[in-house]
Design an enzyme around this catalytic site. Structure first.
Site, PDB file in Angstrom:
ATOM      1  N   ASN A  88      -8.166   2.582  -3.604  1.00  0.00           N
ATOM      2  CA  ASN A  88      -7.263   1.345  -4.032  1.00  0.00           C
ATOM      3  C   ASN A  88      -8.419   0.369  -4.043  1.00  0.00           C
ATOM      4  OD1 ASN A  88      -7.029  -0.167  -1.203  1.00  0.00           O
ATOM      5  ND2 ASN A  88      -6.063   1.654  -0.703  1.00  0.00           N
ATOM      6  N   LYS A 138       7.975  -1.021  11.639  1.00  0.00           N
ATOM      7  CA  LYS A 138       6.988  -0.667  11.844  1.00  0.00           C
ATOM      8  C   LYS A 138       6.786  -0.784  13.148  1.00  0.00           C
ATOM      9  CE  LYS A 138       4.281   0.121   7.745  1.00  0.00           C
ATOM     10  NZ  LYS A 138       3.636   0.526   7.507  1.00  0.00           N
TER      11      LYS A 138
HETATM   12  O1  C5P Z   1       3.600   0.316   4.611  1.00  0.00           O
HETATM   13  P1  C5P Z   1       2.668  -1.107   3.829  1.00  0.00           P
HETATM   14  O2  C5P Z   1       1.020  -0.258   3.921  1.00  0.00           O
HETATM   15  O3  C5P Z   1       2.632  -2.114   3.265  1.00  0.00           O
HETATM   16  O4  C5P Z   1       2.106  -1.524   5.579  1.00  0.00           O
HETATM   17  C1  C5P Z   1       0.806  -2.253   5.699  1.00  0.00           C
HETATM   18  C2  C5P Z   1       0.424  -2.542   7.162  1.00  0.00           C
HETATM   19  O5  C5P Z   1       0.499  -1.299   7.874  1.00  0.00           O
HETATM   20  C3  C5P Z   1      -1.043  -2.506   6.586  1.00  0.00           C
HETATM   21  O6  C5P Z   1      -1.063  -3.022   8.023  1.00  0.00           O
HETATM   22  C4  C5P Z   1      -1.437  -1.343   6.923  1.00  0.00           C
HETATM   23  O7  C5P Z   1      -2.930  -0.833   7.793  1.00  0.00           O
HETATM   24  C5  C5P Z   1      -0.654  -0.434   7.877  1.00  0.00           C
HETATM   25  N1  C5P Z   1      -0.261   1.038   6.972  1.00  0.00           N
HETATM   26  C6  C5P Z   1      -1.275   1.993   8.181  1.00  0.00           C
HETATM   27  N2  C5P Z   1      -0.874   3.179   7.857  1.00  0.00           N
HETATM   28  C7  C5P Z   1      -0.322   3.482   6.423  1.00  0.00           C
HETATM   29  C8  C5P Z   1       0.030   2.644   5.765  1.00  0.00           C
HETATM   30  C9  C5P Z   1      -0.193   1.033   6.107  1.00  0.00           C
HETATM   31  O8  C5P Z   1      -1.800   1.916   9.327  1.00  0.00           O
HETATM   32  N3  C5P Z   1      -0.319   5.008   6.362  1.00  0.00           N
END
Ligand code: C5P
Length: 404
Positions: free
Chosen positions: A216, A348
């Site tokens: 990304n 989360k």
């Molecule tokens: O679910 P999403 O990707 O939008 O969430 C973003 C947050 O979750 C960020 O703080 C990112 O660092 C964390 N994240 C994570 N592990 C993942 C996906 C997202 O720690 N597999």
């Protein structure tokens, strides 16, 4: 001449590797900056550089043997391990790192590293496969979690003909890291001194085959800036970074990983921590990578089956004795940012969510500025568009306030 190293004492352990010759240049730079250097040459190191070269450049005795009667009578190994402001291992081989992680003390270098009460910095150098081996990655995570400062290797063509990360950092970069470490050690009490902060940053790369990966646009700028700002407030910072093209901020331990699984493993190995800031743009999905390069076929394109990656933020946020006291997540959203972010905070289990808008036309992802809303249990607070460095400084101050 760099005033910051004037009068500073460096104990330099030179490990066995083709990069040992760069230790000679490092000594030259350190001496030019005003530092005095005492060197220890491992048995492997002596295959690549001679004690005489080290002695000529340091203008002092070179130590090689744990069981030398003359050395022990002049300066016992315990005293040697402590008669420095900083212990630097360059190049640090996989073997030295494994010995350090396991607490072995079978030779002079390992004994000094176990006996020292001074900050330790390692600059690893090895073959790319040795560097990427889970054993090496686990050792480096263990060492970083114990506060060992890591100057990560560079990427490029290696002496063995392979390509990738594993080349010893260049001597000027090691010199800069030494300067920053000494400044941090002398920096006195910061608002976060005594606290350990874990920060994830950058994208993850999920391999499809040996040459392709899912990625990304994250640059790591915001996460790195936050890690640097926390370190400037005196926190011991472990930065777990995906592949980025920006340098590690000074004065912290950086662990470089590629995939979400590696990032999670490095974070878990770095615990316990008081603070976790998950700024990485972790790939939500991975594929089972093919060991061979996928080829075009008349049967059509390959069927890439996606599997969900572990959620690092949610894992760190789980209640329990290892949960950091403050866990901060990010929500990069393209729509109704604050609304989604508040729901994400609950889902989360983290304490704060930093919401930012990354939709089409937004220059936030990969850019130099960020406009954020902090969502906590107390509500939402929006900040104006600010340079990422300023967002980081304000956020670090806000975090410090929680611990004051
Ligand atoms: O679910 P999403 O990707 O939008 O969430 C973003 C947050 O979750 C960020 O703080 C990112 O660092 C964390 N994240 C994570 N592990 C993942 C996906 C997202 O720690 N597999």
């Amino acid at each position: 001449m760099s005033a910051s190293l004037e009068g500073r004492r460096i104990l330099l352990i030179v490990g066995g590797g083709i990069a040992a010759y760069k230790a000679l240049e490092l000594i030259r730079l350190l001496r030019k900056s005003g530092a005095s250097v005492t060197s220890v040459l491992t048995e492997g190191g002596a295959q690549f550089v001679t004690p005489l070269s080290l002695q000529a450049l340091t203008e002092t005795k070179v130590y090689t043997d744990l069981f030398s009667l003359t050395d022990e009578s002049e300066m016992g190994h315990i005293r040697l391990s402590r008669a420095a402001d900083l212990v630097v291992v360059a190049p640090a081989t996989a073997d030295i790192m494994a010995k350090m992680a396991a607490g072995l003390s079978g030779d002079l270098a390992a004994t000094l590293l176990l006996a020292t009460d001074k900050p330790v910095m390692i600059a690893p150098a090895m073959n790319v496969r040795m560097w990427r081996h889970p054993a090496t990655m686990a050792n480096i995570a263990t060492l970083a979690a114990r506060g060992v400062l890591v100057v990560p290797p560079g990427e490029g063509e290696m002496a063995c003909g392979e390509y990738g990360p594993g080349r010893l950092a260049e001597p000027p970069a090691i010199l800069a890291a030494i300067g920053a470490a000494i400044e941090a050690a002398l920096g006195g009490e910061g608002a976060l001194s005594g606290r350990h902060a874990l920060v994830t940053s950058g994208p993850t790369h999920e391999p499809i085959d040996p040459v392709r990966y899912i990625a990304n646009r994250s640059s790591g700028r915001q996460g790195h800036a936050i890690a640097g700002a926390l370190a400037r407030l005196g926190a011991r910072v472990t930065l777990v970074s995906g592949p980025v093209s920006i340098p590690d901020p000074p004065g912290l331990s950086a662990i470089h990983v590629e995939t979400a699984a590696e990032m999670l493993a490095a974070c878990e190995a770095a615990l316990p921590a008081d603070i976790a800031v998950c700024a990485a743009a972790v790939a939500d999905w991975r594929v089972e990578p093919s060991p061979r390069k996928l080829k075009k076929s008349p049967d059509g394109p390959p069927d890439l089956r996606l599997t969900e990656n572990p959620d690092i933020l949610a894992t760190l946020s789980k209640p329990g004795p290892r949960r950091p006291r403050l866990v901060v997540g990010f929500a990069a959203e393209t729509d109704t940012v604050a609304e989604f972010a508040a729901a994400k905070r609950r889902r989360k289990g983290c304490d704060w969510i930093i919401a930012n808008h990354v939709g089409a036309g937004s220059a936030v992802m990969g850019g130099a500025e960020n406009e954020i809303t902090i969502i906590s249990g107390d509500g939402a607070e929006s900040w104006p568009m600010l340079p990422k460095s300023e967002v980081a400084a304000r956020l670090a101050a806000r975090i410090a306030a929680v611990f004051s």
